[in-house]
Scaffold this active site. Structure first.
Site, PDB file in Angstrom:
ATOM      1  N   HIS A  21      10.890  -8.902   0.213  1.00 37.26           N
ATOM      2  CA  HIS A  21      10.542  -7.474   0.112  1.00 37.26           C
ATOM      3  C   HIS A  21      11.774  -6.620   0.438  1.00 37.26           C
ATOM      4  O   HIS A  21      12.597  -6.994   1.283  1.00 37.26           O
ATOM      5  CB  HIS A  21       9.413  -7.173   1.105  1.00 37.26           C
ATOM      6  CG  HIS A  21       8.754  -5.868   0.877  1.00 37.26           C
ATOM      7  ND1 HIS A  21       9.271  -4.687   1.364  1.00 37.26           N
ATOM      8  CD2 HIS A  21       7.633  -5.537   0.201  1.00 37.26           C
ATOM      9  CE1 HIS A  21       8.476  -3.690   1.001  1.00 37.26           C
ATOM     10  NE2 HIS A  21       7.481  -4.175   0.287  1.00 37.26           N
ATOM     11  N   PHE A  52       6.316   2.274  -4.465  1.00 37.58           N
ATOM     12  CA  PHE A  52       7.708   2.539  -4.060  1.00 37.58           C
ATOM     13  C   PHE A  52       8.217   3.936  -4.424  1.00 37.58           C
ATOM     14  O   PHE A  52       9.240   4.376  -3.908  1.00 37.58           O
ATOM     15  CB  PHE A  52       8.672   1.476  -4.631  1.00 37.58           C
ATOM     16  CG  PHE A  52       8.408   0.100  -4.098  1.00 37.58           C
ATOM     17  CD1 PHE A  52       8.783  -0.254  -2.811  1.00 37.58           C
ATOM     18  CD2 PHE A  52       7.756  -0.849  -4.879  1.00 37.58           C
ATOM     19  CE1 PHE A  52       8.517  -1.522  -2.314  1.00 37.58           C
ATOM     20  CE2 PHE A  52       7.493  -2.115  -4.391  1.00 37.58           C
ATOM     21  CZ  PHE A  52       7.871  -2.455  -3.101  1.00 37.58           C
ATOM     22  N   ASP A  76       0.860  -1.190   0.000  1.00 39.69           N
ATOM     23  CA  ASP A  76       0.000   0.000   0.000  1.00 39.69           C
ATOM     24  C   ASP A  76       0.891   1.233   0.000  1.00 39.69           C
ATOM     25  O   ASP A  76       2.108   1.125   0.159  1.00 39.69           O
ATOM     26  CB  ASP A  76      -0.996  -0.009   1.174  1.00 39.69           C
ATOM     27  CG  ASP A  76      -0.350  -0.014   2.547  1.00 39.69           C
ATOM     28  OD1 ASP A  76       0.868  -0.234   2.640  1.00 39.69           O
ATOM     29  OD2 ASP A  76      -1.064   0.187   3.542  1.00 39.69           O
ATOM     30  N   TYR A 116       3.022   4.717   0.766  1.00 42.59           N
ATOM     31  CA  TYR A 116       3.721   5.270   1.931  1.00 42.59           C
ATOM     32  C   TYR A 116       2.705   6.079   2.753  1.00 42.59           C
ATOM     33  O   TYR A 116       1.874   6.792   2.195  1.00 42.59           O
ATOM     34  CB  TYR A 116       4.847   6.200   1.492  1.00 42.59           C
ATOM     35  CG  TYR A 116       5.993   5.518   0.775  1.00 42.59           C
ATOM     36  CD1 TYR A 116       6.770   4.550   1.411  1.00 42.59           C
ATOM     37  CD2 TYR A 116       6.321   5.867  -0.533  1.00 42.59           C
ATOM     38  CE1 TYR A 116       7.840   3.952   0.755  1.00 42.59           C
ATOM     39  CE2 TYR A 116       7.394   5.268  -1.190  1.00 42.59           C
ATOM     40  CZ  TYR A 116       8.146   4.313  -0.545  1.00 42.59           C
ATOM     41  OH  TYR A 116       9.205   3.720  -1.187  1.00 42.59           O
TER      42      TYR A 116
END
Length: 215
Positions: free
Chosen positions: A182, A72, A59, A61
């Site tokens: 991740h 990202f 989801d 930031y």
């Protein structure tokens, strides 16, 4: 197939109508990121038929001014968040050069055909995954299915357990899947560093006669 056609199809569905009502209410009553106008930014920078790579995030930031609607990515004037720093470090180690996006703004990638999709498109300030189960996951599942159905030879990069769950929506006879840890600080040393995912993605693109990404 186009994004406009796909999104219009989803907009007619009951789950999406409920989702939109809930999202509008939350934007009115709480602080939500990204800005409302940027929710679908990923769809505006990468045309459906030009997708070469899909990178799935979780989801947006949840800090002020960070989210800009692409997984990202952050605006260039914002300090790089930890996950972005780790992505840039792996690019340097993998490709032996600095990234083309050292400022953390990944719009150049998006314009080259890297579709930067979060599985949840909005978030409340300071509350990660706060918009989980509102309906976004249903929407982004449909998006992944459509990419798999109508495109071919797309490289799907799945980082972390949440992204890897989406593997079932991808036709592996038509596409490539690169999956792993991740890039967040909590997990990056368990296999993200040294994964060489960027050179692997480019090698697959070249093999399929596509221009590699200037990571």
């Amino acid at each position: 197939m186009t994004w406009t056609k796909i999104i219009k199809e989803e907009e007619k569905k009951e789950y999406f109508i409920s989702l939109q009502k809930e999202i509008i209410s939350r934007y009115k009553n709480t602080v939500v990121f990204p800005k409302y106008k940027d929710i679908y930014a990923a769809f505006t920078y990468t045309k459906f038929e030009e997708i070469k790579v899909v990178i799935l995030g979780q989801d947006p930031y949840h800090g002020a001014n960070q989210a800009q609607g692409l997984a990202f990515s952050t605006p260039k004037e914002i300090k790089n968040p930890p996950s972005m720093k780790n992505i840039l470090k792996e690019i340097k180690d993998d490709l032996k050069r600095d990234s083309a996006c050292m400022d953390g703004n990944l719009i150049p990638w998006a314009k080259e055909g890297v579709f930067l999709l979060n599985t949840i498109l909005t978030v409340e300030e300071s509350k990660a995954k706060s918009h989980h189960k509102l309906g976004w996951e249903h929407f982004t599942d449909e998006i992944i299915k459509k990419i798999s159905q109508y495109n071919k030879n797309v490289v799907f990069i799945l980082w972390g357990a949440n992204a890897i769950k989406k593997e079932k929506f991808i036709d592996e006879s038509k596409h490539h899947i690169l999956k792993g840890v991740h890039p967040s600080p909590l997990s990056s040393y368990r296999g993200f560093f040294g994964s060489k995912v960027f050179s692997k993605a480019n090698a697959l693109l070249k093999k399929d006669g596509k221009k590699p990404i200037a990571w």
